[in-house]
Design an enzyme around this catalytic site. Structure first.
Site, PDB file in Angstrom:
ATOM      1  N   CYS A  82       0.822  -1.217   0.000  1.00  0.00           N
ATOM      2  CA  CYS A  82       0.000   0.000   0.000  1.00  0.00           C
ATOM      3  C   CYS A  82       0.858   1.270   0.000  1.00  0.00           C
ATOM      4  CB  CYS A  82      -0.985  -0.049   1.175  1.00  0.00           C
ATOM      5  SG  CYS A  82      -2.268   1.190   1.006  1.00  0.00           S
ATOM      6  N   HIS A 170      -3.880  -4.994   0.575  1.00  0.00           N
ATOM      7  CA  HIS A 170      -3.392  -5.412   1.902  1.00  0.00           C
ATOM      8  C   HIS A 170      -3.445  -6.934   2.033  1.00  0.00           C
ATOM      9  CE1 HIS A 170      -3.014  -1.505   3.932  1.00  0.00           C
ATOM     10  NE2 HIS A 170      -3.922  -1.124   3.040  1.00  0.00           N
ATOM     11  N   GLU A 172      -2.541  -8.631   4.514  1.00  0.00           N
ATOM     12  CA  GLU A 172      -2.658  -9.024   5.924  1.00  0.00           C
ATOM     13  C   GLU A 172      -4.102  -9.114   6.410  1.00  0.00           C
ATOM     14  OE1 GLU A 172      -1.513  -6.258   4.681  1.00  0.00           O
ATOM     15  OE2 GLU A 172      -1.970  -4.482   5.870  1.00  0.00           O
ATOM     16  N   SER A 224      -0.471 -12.494  38.597  1.00  0.00           N
ATOM     17  CA  SER A 224      -1.755 -11.791  38.713  1.00  0.00           C
ATOM     18  C   SER A 224      -2.931 -12.748  38.542  1.00  0.00           C
ATOM     19  CB  SER A 224      -1.833 -10.723  37.625  1.00  0.00           C
ATOM     20  OG  SER A 224      -1.957 -11.347  36.366  1.00  0.00           O
ATOM     21  N   GLY A 225      -2.660 -13.979  38.131  1.00  0.00           N
ATOM     22  CA  GLY A 225      -3.758 -14.885  37.805  1.00  0.00           C
ATOM     23  C   GLY A 225      -4.066 -14.835  36.316  1.00  0.00           C
ATOM     24  N   GLY A 226      -3.489 -13.865  35.614  1.00  0.00           N
ATOM     25  CA  GLY A 226      -3.739 -13.724  34.174  1.00  0.00           C
ATOM     26  C   GLY A 226      -2.792 -14.581  33.345  1.00  0.00           C
ATOM     27  N   VAL A 227      -3.058 -14.578  32.040  1.00  0.00           N
ATOM     28  CA  VAL A 227      -2.302 -15.447  31.134  1.00  0.00           C
ATOM     29  C   VAL A 227      -0.829 -15.059  31.069  1.00  0.00           C
ATOM     30  CG1 VAL A 227      -2.197 -16.284  28.753  1.00  0.00           C
ATOM     31  CG2 VAL A 227      -4.378 -15.626  29.725  1.00  0.00           C
ATOM     32  N   ASP A 228      -0.558 -13.762  30.925  1.00  0.00           N
ATOM     33  CA  ASP A 228       0.821 -13.345  30.649  1.00  0.00           C
ATOM     34  C   ASP A 228       1.764 -13.650  31.808  1.00  0.00           C
ATOM     35  OD1 ASP A 228      -0.358 -12.404  28.382  1.00  0.00           O
ATOM     36  OD2 ASP A 228      -0.437 -10.326  29.046  1.00  0.00           O
ATOM     37  N   SER A 229       1.378 -13.240  33.019  1.00  0.00           N
ATOM     38  CA  SER A 229       2.301 -13.484  34.135  1.00  0.00           C
ATOM     39  C   SER A 229       2.433 -14.982  34.393  1.00  0.00           C
ATOM     40  CB  SER A 229       1.870 -12.722  35.390  1.00  0.00           C
ATOM     41  OG  SER A 229       0.639 -13.192  35.883  1.00  0.00           O
TER      42      SER A 229
END
Ligand code: XMP
Length: 513
Positions: A82, A170, A172, A224-229
């Protein structure tokens, strides 16, 4: 990150789709990095191919974005998308002008030159997505036309004698049916890049890197209980075992039973984790505070105090690990050049207090959220933990509008538990990006039996989103809402009215505070 031999460089000109390019490349198991167009990395030689993104700008504008491509063009495989294609044309002696015809939306490609590796395996007439207001009038020197659409003559071209390709559409976005194939042809067949960046390879290499980086040092991490940590903790645990000290703080603002349940789950994963129940300390500090930003700042401050107290109990700790992910570190290119306004000051668990003087290790900082989940799955982590909805650091505090009391937290925990459990039992949980309940600062009149009641009103919110930047409310089935509302009103003492939030973001943010 190692695997230097297989990196792809994406130069960002500020398009809203740049991150999507990166995700499509990575779906091909090829590692890539996004860098601003005006900060070409000094190790650009180590990249095997380069992709130029789109942009909201015009190459003809006064503030046009014109990086010097002379070290790239003709020296390594280059794909210009583009704005990138227009800039390549402009940079190489072609002509770009404002277009007279509509060049937005779906179009079909007509191959002018057949037998091109770039379009191998793609049929004549394939659907592509266009979104631009300038057009390439004249191809640059050495340009060879590859494809046109009804409205765009120079929809795809290459430069003779080079691995340089340019496309106005595009690849993507999903509307470009064979977009991924175009990227694959370019990266695998033309640039000859191996597709070996898999979750397993990532785990293997990251663990090896962490081992050599950390040696026998001790590392502290706030779960934290979250996915990332959680995924970050698992990678570090594989690398350094007991030298990883995890701290899971209960701020009293988590979901019902979450502290106990998640702590047990962490222990079951073999993590060296300490649960710290600081609910009272947080609630005390929050007493009487009703301003959202004040509440966030208080929670951030108390978290750091609690975390610091705990970290100080660990002797000779040298590192703080964080679950930072790629979207948090990509340097954005602003079309206007100005900083964006602060809408909400986000507090994320594990912020580094200045006085701790720890070095920071961030094993996930090259990954998008879905990749974090895949990495977690490749380490056989629990799918419910990996599939958890995002949950804000300040927790229920920003879902209890106005000031907080222990009783309000209890009411909201109960309401939220009914809502989330029902989403799970109706198989709706995984179809929703984020869901939660909000306790409103209003009482409303009701009747229960023959009694008049004057009790709390709660709102339910469920949204679809990809990154939380924009969101649509979810069209939950009426039967589900009916059942959930009845259950909340019957079971949760103190609530006599339930409403469903049907606002999208923008303008309504996901959280109410
Ligand atoms: P908004 O409300 O800004 O939320 O539309 C977008 C996403 O961010 C989360 N959020 C937060 N996360 N600390 C966090 O860690 C915060 O202070 C905070 N505020 C909002 C929100 O849950 C949603 O996923």
């Amino acid at each position: 990150m190692c695997m230097q031999h297989n990196k792809v460089l994406i130069l960002d000109f500020g398009s809203q789709y740049t991150q999507l390019i990166a995700r499509r490349v990575r779906e091909l198991n090829i590692y890539c990095e996004i860098h601003p167009f005006n900060k070409i990395p000094s190790d650009s030689d180590s990249f095997r191919a380069v992709i130029l993104s789109g942009s909201p700008n015009s190459v003809r504008g006064e503030d046009a974005l014109h990086p010097d491509l002379s070290n790239i063009r003709g020296k390594k495989p280059l794909l210009a998308v583009c704005y990138g294609a227009q800039y390549l044309a402009h940079f190489s002696g072609g002509e770009v002008a404002a277009s007279n015809t509509r060049e937005y939306g779906r179009a079909n490609l007509d191959f002018i030159k057949t037998g091109e590796t770039f379009f191998e395996g793609i049929s004549q007439g394939t659907q592509v997505w266009m979104s631009h207001s300038d057009t390439i009038k004249e191809l640059p020197t050495g340009g060879v036309l590859l494809a046109s659409t009804e409205d765009v003559e120079n929809a795809a071209f290459k430069i003779e004698g080079e691995d340089t390709f340019a496309i106005q559409f595009h690849p993507e976005v999903y509307h470009t049916t064979d977009g991924k194939k175009v990227l694959e042809n370019f990266l695998v067949k033309i640039a000859d890049i191996e597709q070996d960046w898999t979750p397993n390879a990532f785990v293997e290499e990251t663990v090896a890197d962490l081992k050599s980086q950390l040696g026998n040092d001790k590392v502290v991490l706030g779960l934290s209980g979250g996915v990332d940590s959680s995924v970050a903790a698992m990678l570090l645990h594989k690398a350094i075992g007991e030298n990883l000290y995890c701290i899971f703080v209960n701020n009293g603002l988590l979901r019902k039973n979450e502290f106990q349940d998640v702590l047990m789950q962490y222990q079951g994963m073999g993590l060296n984790v300490k649960g710290v129940d600081a609910s009272a300390r947080f609630l005390d500090a929050l007493a009487g505070k009703s301003d959202p930003e004040q509440k966030r700042k208080t929670i951030g401050r108390v978290f750091i105090e609690v975390f610091d107290d705990e970290a100080n109990l660990i002797k000779d700790v040298k590192w703080l690990a964080q679950g930072t992910i790629y979207p948090d570190v990509i340097e954005s290119v602003s079309a206007t050049g100005g900083p964006s306004a602060t809408i909400k000051s986000h507090h994320n668990v594990g912020g580094l207090p200045d006085f701790m003087k720890l070095k920071v290790v961030e094993p996930l900082k090259a990954l998008f959220k879905d990749e974090v989940r895949r990495v977690g799955a490749s380490m056989h982590m629990d799918s419910q933990l990996l599939g958890r909805h995002p949950f804000p650091g300040p927790g229920l505090a920003i879902r209890i509008l106005g000031d907080l009391t222990a009783e309000k937290v209890r009411i909201l925990q109960e309401v939220d538990a009914v809502f989330i459990n029902n989403l799970r039992s109706w198989n709706l949980y995984d179809k929703v990006w984020q869901a939660g309940a909000i306790l409103l600062p209003v009482n409303s009149v009701g009747v229960m039996g023959d009694e008049r009641t004057y009790e709390k009103c709660v709102a339910l919110r469920a949204v679809e989103s990809t990154d939380g930047m924009t969101a649509d409310w979810v069209n939950l089935p009426y039967e589900f809402l009916q059942k959930t509302s009845n259950e909340i009103i019957n079971k949760v003492k103190g609530v006599n009215r339930v409403v469903y939030d049907i606002s999208s973001k923008p303008p309504a943010t996901i959280e109410w505070e």
